[in-house]
Design a protein around this motif. Structure first.
Motif, PDB file in Angstrom:
ATOM      1  N   SER A  80      99.708  21.092 -21.102  1.00 30.47           N
ATOM      2  CA  SER A  80      99.051  20.626 -19.885  1.00 30.47           C
ATOM      3  C   SER A  80      99.090  19.111 -19.789  1.00 30.47           C
ATOM      4  CB  SER A  80      97.587  21.099 -19.868  1.00 30.47           C
ATOM      5  OG  SER A  80      97.514  22.509 -19.911  1.00 30.47           O
ATOM      6  N   GLU A  81      98.967  18.623 -18.556  1.00 31.58           N
ATOM      7  CA  GLU A  81      98.920  17.178 -18.342  1.00 31.58           C
ATOM      8  C   GLU A  81      97.620  16.605 -18.909  1.00 31.58           C
ATOM      9  OE1 GLU A  81     101.566  15.371 -16.789  1.00 31.58           O
ATOM     10  OE2 GLU A  81     102.447  17.317 -17.273  1.00 31.58           O
ATOM     11  N   GLY A  82      97.628  15.316 -19.197  1.00 35.06           N
ATOM     12  CA  GLY A  82      96.432  14.653 -19.702  1.00 35.06           C
ATOM     13  C   GLY A  82      96.112  14.995 -21.140  1.00 35.06           C
ATOM     14  N   ALA A  83      97.142  15.271 -21.931  1.00 32.01           N
ATOM     15  CA  ALA A  83      96.939  15.641 -23.326  1.00 32.01           C
ATOM     16  C   ALA A  83      96.706  14.407 -24.187  1.00 32.01           C
ATOM     17  CB  ALA A  83      98.160  16.409 -23.843  1.00 32.01           C
ATOM     18  N   PRO A  84      95.952  14.542 -25.284  1.00 32.89           N
ATOM     19  CA  PRO A  84      95.816  13.433 -26.229  1.00 32.89           C
ATOM     20  C   PRO A  84      97.179  13.036 -26.786  1.00 32.89           C
ATOM     21  CG  PRO A  84      94.238  15.173 -26.722  1.00 32.89           C
ATOM     22  CD  PRO A  84      95.197  15.734 -25.720  1.00 32.89           C
ATOM     23  N   PRO A 156      95.777   8.145 -21.610  1.00 29.06           N
ATOM     24  CA  PRO A 156      95.712   6.809 -22.207  1.00 29.06           C
ATOM     25  C   PRO A 156      94.379   6.502 -22.868  1.00 29.06           C
ATOM     26  CG  PRO A 156      95.574   6.673 -19.814  1.00 29.06           C
ATOM     27  CD  PRO A 156      95.918   8.097 -20.144  1.00 29.06           C
ATOM     28  N   GLU A 157      93.349   7.303 -22.587  1.00 27.57           N
ATOM     29  CA  GLU A 157      92.034   7.089 -23.194  1.00 27.57           C
ATOM     30  C   GLU A 157      91.889   7.827 -24.521  1.00 27.57           C
ATOM     31  OE1 GLU A 157      89.852   4.971 -21.889  1.00 27.57           O
ATOM     32  OE2 GLU A 157      91.366   4.556 -20.362  1.00 27.57           O
ATOM     33  N   ARG A 158      92.869   8.631 -24.872  1.00 33.04           N
ATOM     34  CA  ARG A 158      92.789   9.386 -26.138  1.00 33.04           C
ATOM     35  C   ARG A 158      94.093   9.207 -26.915  1.00 33.04           C
ATOM     36  NH1 ARG A 158      91.182  15.424 -25.105  1.00 33.04           N
ATOM     37  NH2 ARG A 158      92.555  15.180 -23.296  1.00 33.04           N
ATOM     38  N   ILE A 159      94.268   8.027 -27.491  1.00 37.20           N
ATOM     39  CA  ILE A 159      95.437   7.717 -28.306  1.00 37.20           C
ATOM     40  C   ILE A 159      94.971   7.465 -29.733  1.00 37.20           C
ATOM     41  CG2 ILE A 159      97.353   6.135 -28.701  1.00 37.20           C
ATOM     42  CD1 ILE A 159      97.302   5.470 -25.724  1.00 37.20           C
ATOM     43  N   ALA A 175      96.051  -1.219 -35.317  1.00 33.97           N
ATOM     44  CA  ALA A 175      94.662  -1.124 -34.874  1.00 33.97           C
ATOM     45  C   ALA A 175      93.989  -2.492 -34.905  1.00 33.97           C
ATOM     46  CB  ALA A 175      93.897  -0.126 -35.740  1.00 33.97           C
ATOM     47  N   LEU A 176      94.266  -3.283 -35.939  1.00 39.11           N
ATOM     48  CA  LEU A 176      93.740  -4.649 -35.999  1.00 39.11           C
ATOM     49  C   LEU A 176      94.277  -5.499 -34.847  1.00 39.11           C
ATOM     50  CD1 LEU A 176      94.098  -5.370 -39.832  1.00 39.11           C
ATOM     51  CD2 LEU A 176      91.936  -5.279 -38.573  1.00 39.11           C
ATOM     52  N   MET A 177      95.573  -5.376 -34.574  1.00 40.86           N
ATOM     53  CA  MET A 177      96.190  -6.149 -33.500  1.00 40.86           C
ATOM     54  C   MET A 177      95.593  -5.774 -32.146  1.00 40.86           C
ATOM     55  SD  MET A 177     100.126  -5.943 -34.855  1.00 40.86           S
ATOM     56  CE  MET A 177     100.903  -7.290 -33.981  1.00 40.86           C
ATOM     57  N   ALA A 178      95.401  -4.482 -31.923  1.00 38.69           N
ATOM     58  CA  ALA A 178      94.841  -4.038 -30.649  1.00 38.69           C
ATOM     59  C   ALA A 178      93.430  -4.601 -30.453  1.00 38.69           C
ATOM     60  CB  ALA A 178      94.836  -2.515 -30.583  1.00 38.69           C
ATOM     61  N   ARG A 179      92.645  -4.628 -31.522  1.00 39.25           N
ATOM     62  CA  ARG A 179      91.299  -5.220 -31.429  1.00 39.25           C
ATOM     63  C   ARG A 179      91.375  -6.712 -31.134  1.00 39.25           C
ATOM     64  NH1 ARG A 179      88.215  -6.386 -36.897  1.00 39.25           N
ATOM     65  NH2 ARG A 179      89.925  -7.916 -36.863  1.00 39.25           N
ATOM     66  N   ASP A 180      92.195  -7.415 -31.896  1.00 39.85           N
ATOM     67  CA  ASP A 180      92.237  -8.877 -31.800  1.00 39.85           C
ATOM     68  C   ASP A 180      92.875  -9.368 -30.517  1.00 39.85           C
ATOM     69  OD1 ASP A 180      91.125  -8.797 -34.315  1.00 39.85           O
ATOM     70  OD2 ASP A 180      92.972  -9.321 -35.375  1.00 39.85           O
ATOM     71  N   ARG A 181      93.808  -8.602 -29.958  1.00 39.30           N
ATOM     72  CA  ARG A 181      94.540  -9.036 -28.766  1.00 39.30           C
ATOM     73  C   ARG A 181      93.990  -8.430 -27.474  1.00 39.30           C
ATOM     74  NH1 ARG A 181     100.868  -8.746 -30.982  1.00 39.30           N
ATOM     75  NH2 ARG A 181     100.558 -10.237 -32.706  1.00 39.30           N
ATOM     76  N   GLY A 182      92.893  -7.704 -27.598  1.00 41.87           N
ATOM     77  CA  GLY A 182      92.357  -7.054 -26.410  1.00 41.87           C
ATOM     78  C   GLY A 182      93.294  -6.008 -25.857  1.00 41.87           C
ATOM     79  N   GLY A 183      93.983  -5.307 -26.763  1.00 43.24           N
ATOM     80  CA  GLY A 183      94.984  -4.328 -26.367  1.00 43.24           C
ATOM     81  C   GLY A 183      94.407  -2.951 -26.128  1.00 43.24           C
ATOM     82  N   PRO A 184      95.246  -1.928 -26.243  1.00 44.98           N
ATOM     83  CA  PRO A 184      94.791  -0.557 -25.970  1.00 44.98           C
ATOM     84  C   PRO A 184      93.578  -0.172 -26.815  1.00 44.98           C
ATOM     85  CG  PRO A 184      97.175  -0.633 -26.170  1.00 44.98           C
ATOM     86  CD  PRO A 184      96.682  -1.986 -26.576  1.00 44.98           C
ATOM     87  N   ARG A 185      92.654   0.523 -26.179  1.00 43.38           N
ATOM     88  CA  ARG A 185      91.460   1.009 -26.891  1.00 43.38           C
ATOM     89  C   ARG A 185      91.811   2.359 -27.527  1.00 43.38           C
ATOM     90  NH1 ARG A 185      86.786   4.044 -25.829  1.00 43.38           N
ATOM     91  NH2 ARG A 185      84.923   3.235 -26.892  1.00 43.38           N
ATOM     92  N   LEU A 186      91.860   2.362 -28.843  1.00 47.46           N
ATOM     93  CA  LEU A 186      92.305   3.549 -29.571  1.00 47.46           C
ATOM     94  C   LEU A 186      91.147   4.503 -29.828  1.00 47.46           C
ATOM     95  CD1 LEU A 186      94.574   1.720 -32.185  1.00 47.46           C
ATOM     96  CD2 LEU A 186      95.347   3.103 -30.245  1.00 47.46           C
ATOM     97  N   ALA A 187      91.468   5.798 -29.814  1.00 49.43           N
ATOM     98  CA  ALA A 187      90.475   6.811 -30.151  1.00 49.43           C
ATOM     99  C   ALA A 187      90.316   6.957 -31.652  1.00 49.43           C
ATOM    100  CB  ALA A 187      90.868   8.157 -29.546  1.00 49.43           C
ATOM    101  N   GLY A 188      91.333   6.559 -32.407  1.00 50.15           N
ATOM    102  CA  GLY A 188      91.247   6.682 -33.859  1.00 50.15           C
ATOM    103  C   GLY A 188      92.485   6.127 -34.535  1.00 50.15           C
ATOM    104  N   GLN A 189      92.381   5.984 -35.850  1.00 51.81           N
ATOM    105  CA  GLN A 189      93.506   5.559 -36.682  1.00 51.81           C
ATOM    106  C   GLN A 189      93.555   6.475 -37.890  1.00 51.81           C
ATOM    107  OE1 GLN A 189      92.887   1.708 -38.650  1.00 51.81           O
ATOM    108  NE2 GLN A 189      90.743   1.712 -38.004  1.00 51.81           N
ATOM    109  N   LEU A 190      94.717   7.068 -38.127  1.00 57.79           N
ATOM    110  CA  LEU A 190      94.882   8.033 -39.215  1.00 57.79           C
ATOM    111  C   LEU A 190      95.934   7.477 -40.176  1.00 57.79           C
ATOM    112  CD1 LEU A 190      95.221  11.890 -38.761  1.00 57.79           C
ATOM    113  CD2 LEU A 190      96.399  10.653 -40.561  1.00 57.79           C
ATOM    114  N   ALA A 191      95.476   7.114 -41.377  1.00 61.19           N
ATOM    115  CA  ALA A 191      96.352   6.464 -42.352  1.00 61.19           C
ATOM    116  C   ALA A 191      96.438   7.322 -43.607  1.00 61.19           C
ATOM    117  CB  ALA A 191      95.827   5.076 -42.698  1.00 61.19           C
TER     118      ALA A 191
END
Length: 320
Positions: A80-84, A156-159, A175-191
């Motif tokens: 379906s459209e709008g998938a994570p 785009p709200e669930r990446i 994830a650090l870059m996105a925070r520091d640069r005001g980039g995409p708002r991530l739903a999570g980081q899996l490492a």
């Protein structure tokens, strides 16, 4: 540290591969050739699995003044459209791998049961392209994914940004870059077993010469990426996220690692510092796990548990 006895049964058959691991940047071409002989990445057609998955290749704008970044956009047929979206960064010690590395398993184990789009980046590799080429490619790809997610059926709200080994290190760096640069708002980081510290740790010394990707090979990866600056105070956090002094304001993190591998202590320390900064991190240290145990010995009980725990975390984070 003992290896899980069930998982360790496969290590004897990998002695040739272990012996071929690089000891210096000059040995990287030979290492890549050896990997190609042992297990080449799947083709696009193979990833489609006879129509089970949609797979599209696309080149998107890279960092300023740099080449485009190839992305592999994949999804279960009929999604379906709008998938994570899982934005995947492959492993390979910063020196090997492609955007197709590891994607087949993610499609079967994450995308299909959870209904996800998986976008995998083919970032530039060291030593031909040292820091910051690779991580800047990864960030540029993430920015494009966030802006264009709706075009390929993503939300785009669930990446969630995800990766293993070098890809795990790149995931937390992005994830650090996105925070520091005001980039995409991530739903999570899996490492998964992330490569985050260019300095030697106790576990790196403890496991030297044992298992896969030990201290010597890991040093070759870092030397390829950072050159003579490795181990000095000149290393920025986007190159080695363990160097970051501020881990506040990050998206929820899932970090896992084997108890019997090089990356154990740096992964544990990174999760601990997220907690100290008031952040959300879930940490799993798998008893007897060596580097890559979950993929190399997939039928071992500890490997099944590790893979299942990731799926449970993804479901919780994406349902929030």
């Amino acid at each position: 540290m003992p290896f899980d006895p069930e998982a360790a049964g496969v290590l004897g058959g990998l002695a040739g591969l272990r012996a071929a691991e690089p000891a210096s940047p000059g040995e990287v071409p030979r290492w890549r050739a050896r990997l190609a002989e042992v297990g080449p990445d799947p083709t696009v057609e193979e990833l489609r699995e006879g129509g089970r998955f949609e797979v599209v290749e696309r080149a998107v704008p890279g960092p300023v003044g740099a080449p485009e970044v190839p992305l592999l956009i994949t999804r279960p047929v009929g999604l379906s459209e709008g998938a994570p979206v899982v934005y995947h960064l492959h492993g390979g010690g910063m020196i090997s791998g492609t955007g197709r590395t590891g994607v087949a398993g993610i499609l079967r184990e994450w995308a299909e049961p959870l209904g996800l789009v998986v976008v995998s980046a083919d970032y530039r590799l060291a030593p031909e392209h040292p820091y910051p080429a690779g991580v800047e490619d990864c960030y540029a790809g993430l920015v494009w994914v966030a802006l264009h997610a709706a075009e390929f059926g993503g939300d785009p709200e669930r990446i969630v940004v995800a990766g293993g080994s070098a890809g795990g290190g790149l995931a937390v760096a992005v994830a650090l870059m996105a925070r520091d640069r005001g980039g995409p708002r991530l739903a999570g980081q899996l490492a998964m077993c992330p490569m985050v510290d260019d300095r030697d740790t106790f576990s790196a010394r403890q496991m030297a010469g044992r298992g896969l990707w030990d201290r010597r090979a890991n040093g070759a990866g870092w030397a390829s990426l950072l050159g003579e600056a490795r181990g000095t105070e000149r290393i920025p956090p986007y190159a080695a996220p363990a160097r970051a002094t501020d881990l506040s304001g990050l998206p929820p993190a899932y970090i896992d690692v084997g108890a019997a591998e090089t990356y154990r202590d740096e992964a544990v320390a990174y999760a601990s510092r997220i907690w100290q900064a008031g952040g959300d991190a879930e940490l799993h240290v798998w008893s007897g796990g060596f580097h890559g145990f979950d993929q190399i010995a997939p039928d071992a009980a500890v490997a099944r548990d590790a893979r299942a725990a990731r799926v449970r975390w993804l479901r919780r984070v994406l349902d929030r």
